[in-house]
Write a protein that holds these residues in place. Structure first.
Motif, PDB file in Angstrom:
ATOM      1  N   ALA A 388       0.824  -1.206   0.000  1.00 27.47           N
ATOM      2  CA  ALA A 388       0.000   0.000   0.000  1.00 27.47           C
ATOM      3  C   ALA A 388       0.860   1.258   0.000  1.00 27.47           C
ATOM      4  O   ALA A 388       0.550   2.258  -0.681  1.00 27.47           O
ATOM      5  N   PHE A 389       1.931   1.214   0.759  1.00 29.22           N
ATOM      6  CA  PHE A 389       2.809   2.381   0.832  1.00 29.22           C
ATOM      7  C   PHE A 389       3.450   2.659  -0.520  1.00 29.22           C
ATOM      8  O   PHE A 389       3.514   3.815  -0.976  1.00 29.22           O
ATOM      9  N   THR A 390       3.961   1.618  -1.209  1.00 29.21           N
ATOM     10  CA  THR A 390       4.612   1.810  -2.504  1.00 29.21           C
ATOM     11  C   THR A 390       3.641   2.291  -3.571  1.00 29.21           C
ATOM     12  O   THR A 390       4.054   2.946  -4.539  1.00 29.21           O
ATOM     13  N   LEU A 391       2.352   1.953  -3.391  1.00 30.21           N
ATOM     14  CA  LEU A 391       1.376   2.404  -4.379  1.00 30.21           C
ATOM     15  C   LEU A 391       0.845   3.799  -4.068  1.00 30.21           C
ATOM     16  O   LEU A 391       0.626   4.608  -4.978  1.00 30.21           O
ATOM     17  N   VAL A 392       0.628   4.073  -2.789  1.00 28.55           N
ATOM     18  CA  VAL A 392      -0.002   5.335  -2.402  1.00 28.55           C
ATOM     19  C   VAL A 392       1.012   6.462  -2.301  1.00 28.55           C
ATOM     20  O   VAL A 392       0.696   7.621  -2.621  1.00 28.55           O
TER      21      VAL A 392
END
Length: 472
Positions: A388-392
Motif C-alpha cells: 500500500a505504501f509503494t502504491l499510495v
C-alpha cells in the motif's frame, strides 16, 4: 626474336616506373588531347614535335599538359620545348604522390615576375561520384561511419608556367598538371578534364599570368570538388544515426561510438573546406596585380561566388556537427534516464521487502524464543502495508506537489492589448490602415473639416430663419 611471344600492351597505371603518359590538350583530336608514352630522355624530340604541332594548329589556345607520374629524366623532356627552372618539380610531384599535407598556391622559385606558380590541391567528392563515372563498383561503406577520406580525395599538382615559357610561342600560357596513375585519375584526365576546360566560355580569353593561375585553380576545383554532394552524404549519415538512436536499433555503446566517429570526420572535412577557402582568398589578392581593365573579368566574380559558397558550406557543416553532438547528448541523457528508472525500480523492491527482511532478521535472533507462527501473523500485515505504501506514496507526493506548486495557476497567458502593435511603433504623423490611432496631420484635417461643417450648418439655420420671417 621471332619466336618470342608478343607481350600485350598494358595500361598506363600498370606500367609503374617504366613509362609515363603525357597528354596535351588539342582541338584536333576527338578525345580533346594527344597522347604519347615516354620512358626516357630519348623521347624528348617526340614530345617537342607534338607540342610544336599543337601550338601551330591552335596558336591562341593555352597549352595544358597532363602527366600521370614523375621520373628524374622527365625534366629533360619538358625542357626540350618549355623553358623554365625545374628545381622544385620533383618536390611538387613528391607532394602529389605521397605527402599528406596540403599546399597553398604559391610561387615556386625566385625568378621575379615570370616565376611559375604551383599548388597541390586535395579535391573532395563523394566516392560514388568518382567511381560511377569510371564504370567501377563504388567503394564499400565502412561500418564505422563515412568512408575514409582516402576514397574522397583526388590529389592534383599544378605547375602554372604562364607566358614566355613555351619556346615555340612566347604568348602561349603553359600549365602542367600532375596526377597519380590510378584508374580514377586516368578516367578523370582522359574523359572529363580536357573536355570540361574546352567547354568553359573563358578558355580562349587572353589573360595575364595571375589570371591564368586563378582560372586553372578554380576550374579544377569545380570539376573535381562538389561540397554539395559531400554535405548530402553527411545528411544521409545523420538520418541513419537519428533512426538508430530513436529506434534503439543498435547497442548504446555502438551508437555513441559511431556518432563520435562522424563528428571526427566532420572536423577533418572542415579542415579541407578551410583549405579551399583560404586558397581562394589568397588567389583573390592577385586581382590587384593585373591591369585595371582585366579586373572586370568575370573570373574574379566566380571566385567571389566560390568563397561565399564555401562559407555557406562551412556554416552547414557546423550545423551538422551540432546535430551530431545533440544526438550524442541525447544518448547520454537516455542512458541516465534508464539508469534512473532502474534505480527507482530497485527502490520500489527495497520498499516492499525491507520491512519483511527486518522482521526475519528480528526473528532470527537466537536469544529470542518467539513462536514461528507469530512471524506469519506479523509478516502478512507488514507486506500489505508495504504494498500500500509503494502504491499510495508516489500518488500522494504528486498530489502534494500539485497543491504546493500548482502549474496551471502559474501559467501566464498573453492578454489582449498587452503587446506592441506596429502602428504604435511608428511616428505620430504616420497613418496605419485599420488602426484606431489618428495622426497629427489627419487629426488636424478632421478638426478643420468638422469646423467647416458646423459653419455650414449655422448658415443653413440662418437662411431658414430669414425665409420664415419673410413669410410671416
Amino acid at each position: 626474336m621471332a619466336g618470342r611471344r608478343r607481350q600485350p600492351r598494358r595500361k598506363s597505371w600498370e606500367l609503374g616506373d617504366s613509362a609515363i603518359h603525357i597528354r596535351i590538350m588539342s582541338r584536333r583530336s576527338p578525345r580533346r588531347f594527344h597522347e604519347i608514352s615516354v620512358s626516357g630522355p630519348r623521347d624528348a624530340p617526340r614530345f617537342a614535335r607534338l607540342v610544336q604541332d599543337q601550338v601551330r594548329a591552335s596558336p591562341r589556345d593555352p597549352l595544358v599538359i597532363s602527366i600521370n607520374g614523375y621520373q628524374p629524366w622527365l625534366e629533360e623532356i619538358l625542357s626540350s620545348c618549355i623553358e623554365d627552372y625545374w628545381s622544385a618539380i620533383s618536390d611538387l610531384d613528391r607532394e602529389v604522390q605521397y605527402a599528406g599535407t596540403m599546399q597553398f598556391p604559391e610561387k615556386a622559385s625566385k625568378r621575379g615576375q615570370d616565376v611559375p606558380w604551383t599548388f597541390v590541391l586535395d579535391h573532395l567528392n563523394v566516392p560514388q561520384v568518382y567511381y560511377w563515372s569510371v564504370g567501377m563498383e563504388p567503394p564499400s561503406r565502412e561500418d564505422a561511419g563515412l568512408s575514409g577520406l582516402s576514397h574522397y580525395r583526388f590529389r592534383i599538382g599544378a605547375w602554372e608556367c604562364g607566358r614566355s615559357a613555351c619556346k615555340f610561342d612566347r604568348e602561349v600560357p603553359v600549365a602542367i598538371i600532375f596526377t597519380k596513375p590510378t584508374p580514377v585519375s586516368e578516367h578523370v584526365v582522359t574523359e572529363l578534364m580536357f573536355g570540361f576546360l574546352y567547354r568553359d566560355g573563358d578558355f580562349e580569353q587572353p589573360r595575364e599570368d595571375e589570371e591564368g593561375v586563378c582560372w586553372l585553380f578554380s576550374r579544377l576545383y569545380w570539376l573535381l570538388t562538389d561540397w554539395q554532394n559531400i554535405i548530402s552524404e553527411l545528411v544521409t549519415r545523420l538520418d541513419v544515426a537519428e533512426a538508430n538512436s530513436h529506434g534503439r536499433h543498435l547497442p548504446v555503446k555502438t551508437r555513441t561510438r559511431l556518432l563520435h566517429h562522424e563528428v571526427d570526420r566532420l572536423y577533418e572535412l572542415k579542415e579541407y573546406l578551410h583549405f579551399h577557402n583560404r586558397a581562394f582568398k589568397k588567389l583573390q589578392k592577385l586581382k590587384d596585380n593585373v591591369p585595371q581593365r582585366e579586373q572586370k573579368d568575370p573570373l574574379w566574380g566566380d571566385m567571389d561566388d566560390a568563397v561565399e559558397d564555401l562559407e555557406q558550406y562551412d556554416s552547414t557543416l557546423d550545423g551538422l556537427k551540432d546535430r551530431f553532438n545533440n544526438l550524442i547528448e541525447l544518448e547520454f541523457n537516455i542512458q541516465n534516464a534508464v539508469q534512473s528508472d532502474n534505480s527507482q525500480f530497485l527502490s520500489v523492491v527495497a520498499s516492499l521487502f525491507l520491512p519483511v527482511s527486518f522482521l526475519a532478521s528480528l526473528f532470527g535472533i537466537t536469544t529470542v524464543t518467539w513462536p514461528p507462527i507469530w512471524y506469519l501473523y506479523l509478516a502478512i500485515p507488514i507486506m500489505v502495508a508495504s504494498i500500500a505504501f509503494t502504491l499510495v506514496f508516489p500518488w500522494s507526493v504528486h498530489r502534494v506537489q500539485r497543491w504546493l506548486y500548482p502549474v496551471e495557476a502559474q501559467r501566464v497567458e498573453l492578454q489582449r492589448e498587452s503587446f506592441t502593435m506596429l502602428g504604435n511603433e511608428l511616428p505620430d504623423s504616420v497613418d496605419v490602415p485599420g488602426g484606431n490611432r489618428v495622426s497629427k496631420v489627419k487629426g488636424r484635417s478632421l478638426r478643420v473639416a468638422g469646423m467647416d461643417g458646423m459653419r455650414e450648418k449655422e448658415r443653413e439655420r440662418s437662411r431658414l430663419r430669414s425665409e420664415k420671417s419673410s413669410d410671416d
